[in-house]
Motif scaffolding. Structure first.
Motif, PDB file in Angstrom:
ATOM      1  N   GLY A  96      35.925  33.400  27.426  1.00 41.66           N
ATOM      2  CA  GLY A  96      36.283  34.817  27.327  1.00 41.66           C
ATOM      3  C   GLY A  96      35.140  35.747  27.672  1.00 41.66           C
ATOM      4  O   GLY A  96      35.050  36.856  27.138  1.00 41.66           O
ATOM      5  N   VAL A  98      34.789  37.225  30.369  1.00 45.33           N
ATOM      6  CA  VAL A  98      35.268  38.211  31.344  1.00 45.33           C
ATOM      7  C   VAL A  98      36.351  39.056  30.688  1.00 45.33           C
ATOM      8  O   VAL A  98      37.101  38.575  29.861  1.00 45.33           O
ATOM      9  N   GLN A  99      36.382  40.282  31.027  1.00 46.95           N
ATOM     10  CA  GLN A  99      37.473  41.135  30.589  1.00 46.95           C
ATOM     11  C   GLN A  99      37.924  41.930  31.790  1.00 46.95           C
ATOM     12  O   GLN A  99      38.789  41.497  32.528  1.00 46.95           O
ATOM     13  N   CYS A 100      37.301  43.053  32.057  1.00 42.83           N
ATOM     14  CA  CYS A 100      37.684  43.784  33.269  1.00 42.83           C
ATOM     15  C   CYS A 100      37.125  43.077  34.503  1.00 42.83           C
ATOM     16  O   CYS A 100      37.648  43.204  35.588  1.00 42.83           O
ATOM     17  N   THR A 104      30.947  40.895  35.597  1.00 45.86           N
ATOM     18  CA  THR A 104      30.889  39.434  35.630  1.00 45.86           C
ATOM     19  C   THR A 104      30.033  38.873  36.768  1.00 45.86           C
ATOM     20  O   THR A 104      29.206  37.983  36.523  1.00 45.86           O
ATOM     21  N   CYS A 135      27.560  45.326  29.935  1.00 44.61           N
ATOM     22  CA  CYS A 135      28.999  45.077  29.889  1.00 44.61           C
ATOM     23  C   CYS A 135      29.602  46.106  28.945  1.00 44.61           C
ATOM     24  O   CYS A 135      29.130  46.276  27.826  1.00 44.61           O
ATOM     25  N   CYS A 137      32.947  46.033  28.177  1.00 37.82           N
ATOM     26  CA  CYS A 137      34.245  45.566  27.679  1.00 37.82           C
ATOM     27  C   CYS A 137      34.180  44.421  26.675  1.00 37.82           C
ATOM     28  O   CYS A 137      34.906  44.422  25.699  1.00 37.82           O
ATOM     29  N   THR A 138      33.352  43.402  26.935  1.00 29.88           N
ATOM     30  CA  THR A 138      33.481  42.159  26.180  1.00 29.88           C
ATOM     31  C   THR A 138      32.737  42.125  24.863  1.00 29.88           C
ATOM     32  O   THR A 138      33.041  41.296  24.015  1.00 29.88           O
TER      33      THR A 138
END
Length: 154
Positions: A96, A98-100, A104, A135, A137-138
């Motif tokens: 997990g 990666v999100q958007c 990455t 980052c 998002c994550t």
């Protein structure tokens, strides 16, 4: 005035005609179609544009393409192992990390450089190795887990 350059990218010599003031990021994306490297802040703050130059992480938004002549450049597209994702890339998905997905590629490139120079880093060393990448998002837990998992598979 444009200048003819030959850049060695992902093991392939790529001839390009560029303005000498053009950054490597723009040449990779616009001239060579390697769009995996992202443009984030355009100010060396976020790490989205990270590539490897002679194995070391570099913010391609502030690195001139002419500086890369005679050097070996690796982009996110060059991290794959043949037609397969590398262990690090697979682990980013599994854990997990990666999100958007925008950060990455830069995260993976930075982690790849870290693991090449230090195959068994501590968690603190991983955090330091990724400190040039942001980052939004994550929350970083999945990213740290992915790198840690990759280390444990060695």
């Amino acid at each position: 005035m444009r200048t003819a350059l030959v850049l060695r990218i992902n093991g392939v010599d790529s001839p390009v005609m560029v303005d000498p003031s053009r950054d490597l990021l723009g040449v990779l994306r616009d001239e060579l179609g390697l769009t995996g490297t992202k443009e984030g802040c355009d100010d060396c703050e976020c790490g989205a544009c990270m590539v490897l130059v002679d194995g070391g992480p570099v913010n391609s938004c502030s690195y001139l393409a002419v500086q890369a002549v005679g050097r070996s450049i690796t982009t996110i597209e060059g991290i794959m192992e043949g037609d397969e994702l590398s262990a690090l890339q697979r682990n980013m998905i599994v854990e997990g990390g990666v999100q958007c997905g925008f950060c990455t590629p830069g995260m993976i490139v930075s982690a790849q450089a870290l693991l090449a120079s230090n195959p068994v880093p501590t968690e603190e060393e991983i955090r330091i190795g990724l400190s040039g990448n942001l980052c939004r998002c994550t929350g970083y837990a999945g990213i740290l887990s992915a790198v840690t998992r990759t280390v444990s598979e060695v």
